[in-house]
Write an enzyme that holds these catalytic residues in place. Structure first.
Site, PDB file in Angstrom:
ATOM      1  N   TYR A  48       0.788  -1.239   0.000  1.00  0.00           N
ATOM      2  CA  TYR A  48       0.000   0.000   0.000  1.00  0.00           C
ATOM      3  C   TYR A  48       0.822   1.293   0.000  1.00  0.00           C
ATOM      4  O   TYR A  48       0.447   2.274  -0.628  1.00  0.00           O
ATOM      5  CB  TYR A  48      -0.948   0.042   1.203  1.00  0.00           C
ATOM      6  CG  TYR A  48      -2.018  -1.024   1.214  1.00  0.00           C
ATOM      7  CD1 TYR A  48      -2.333  -1.770   0.080  1.00  0.00           C
ATOM      8  CD2 TYR A  48      -2.732  -1.292   2.381  1.00  0.00           C
ATOM      9  CE1 TYR A  48      -3.313  -2.749   0.100  1.00  0.00           C
ATOM     10  CE2 TYR A  48      -3.719  -2.261   2.410  1.00  0.00           C
ATOM     11  CZ  TYR A  48      -4.010  -2.996   1.270  1.00  0.00           C
ATOM     12  OH  TYR A  48      -4.974  -3.952   1.304  1.00  0.00           O
ATOM     13  N   GLU A  55      -2.195  13.996  -7.352  1.00  0.00           N
ATOM     14  CA  GLU A  55      -1.510  15.292  -7.410  1.00  0.00           C
ATOM     15  C   GLU A  55      -0.046  15.104  -7.776  1.00  0.00           C
ATOM     16  O   GLU A  55       0.517  15.833  -8.589  1.00  0.00           O
ATOM     17  CB  GLU A  55      -1.583  16.004  -6.054  1.00  0.00           C
ATOM     18  CG  GLU A  55      -2.986  16.310  -5.567  1.00  0.00           C
ATOM     19  CD  GLU A  55      -3.577  15.219  -4.709  1.00  0.00           C
ATOM     20  OE1 GLU A  55      -3.433  14.023  -5.054  1.00  0.00           O
ATOM     21  OE2 GLU A  55      -4.203  15.554  -3.703  1.00  0.00           O
TER      22      GLU A  55
HETATM   23  N1  THU Z   1      -5.192   9.995  -2.666  1.00  0.00           N
HETATM   24  C1  THU Z   1      -4.830  10.880  -3.646  1.00  0.00           C
HETATM   25  O1  THU Z   1      -4.698  10.518  -4.828  1.00  0.00           O
HETATM   26  N2  THU Z   1      -4.616  12.175  -3.296  1.00  0.00           N
HETATM   27  C2  THU Z   1      -4.714  12.660  -2.027  1.00  0.00           C
HETATM   28  O2  THU Z   1      -4.431  13.825  -1.783  1.00  0.00           O
HETATM   29  C3  THU Z   1      -5.179  11.781  -0.948  1.00  0.00           C
HETATM   30  C4  THU Z   1      -5.356  10.349  -1.286  1.00  0.00           C
HETATM   31  C5  THU Z   1      -5.417   8.588  -3.041  1.00  0.00           C
HETATM   32  C6  THU Z   1      -4.413   7.621  -2.488  1.00  0.00           C
HETATM   33  C7  THU Z   1      -5.205   6.332  -2.498  1.00  0.00           C
HETATM   34  O3  THU Z   1      -5.109   5.744  -3.786  1.00  0.00           O
HETATM   35  C8  THU Z   1      -6.637   6.768  -2.286  1.00  0.00           C
HETATM   36  O4  THU Z   1      -6.674   8.157  -2.563  1.00  0.00           O
HETATM   37  C9  THU Z   1      -7.163   6.511  -0.894  1.00  0.00           C
HETATM   38  O5  THU Z   1      -6.299   6.996   0.057  1.00  0.00           O
END
Ligand code: THU
EC number: 3.5.4.5
Length: 133
Positions: A48, A55
């Site tokens: 994970y 971003e």
């Molecule tokens: N995630 C993002 O892509 N950007 C963020 O700023 C926060 C979380 C993604 C990571 C993961 O794939 C999913 O959202 C759940 O945490």
């Protein structure tokens, strides 16, 4: 700058998300000084911690193409209010886009807010003493 258009492109990027574990799709789109745009989505991994957020994918996409004059980034997810970026992405936005980077945070319903990188991460880490508390 056309916030709506950048949000729309972030939504398109979101469709490419690889999220077999969280099922939480995020999309982002960067615009640079010469008007070029670079999309990014979140890409997860069975280990994970190796997941890359949308971003950072978008910002790394721009930098990988030699385009470093980041003007703004839009981010969208299916959240109740505008999506709130994680701490790691705030730090990367601050470094690669600068403290005055425009950050447009939206959701799938069309709500959005506009912030600056320095507002999202007060006292951002820096190797110099500029942000010392
Ligand atoms: N995630 C993002 O892509 N950007 C963020 O700023 C926060 C979380 C993604 C990571 C993961 O794939 C999913 O959202 C759940 O945490």
């Amino acid at each position: 700058m056309d916030y709506q258009k950048l949000l729309e492109m972030a939504k398109e990027a979101r469709e490419k998300a690889y999220v077999p574990y969280s099922h939480f799709k995020v999309g982002a789109c960067v615009i640079t000084g010469n008007g070029n745009t670079y999309k990014g989505c979140n890409i997860e991994n069975s280990s994970y911690g190796l997941t890359n957020c949308a971003e950072r994918t978008a910002l790394f996409n721009a930098y990988s193409n030699g385009d470093r004059k980041i003007k703004a980034i839009a981010v969208v997810a299916d959240t109740d209010g505008p999506v709130s970026p994680c701490g790691s992405c705030r730090q990367v936005m601050y470094e690669l886009g600068g403290e005055d980077l425009t950050v447009i945070l939206g959701n799938m319903k069309g709500d959005y807010v506009v912030k600056k990188a320095k507002d999202l991460l007060p006292y951002a880490f820096s190797l110099s003493d500029e942000n010392n508390i």
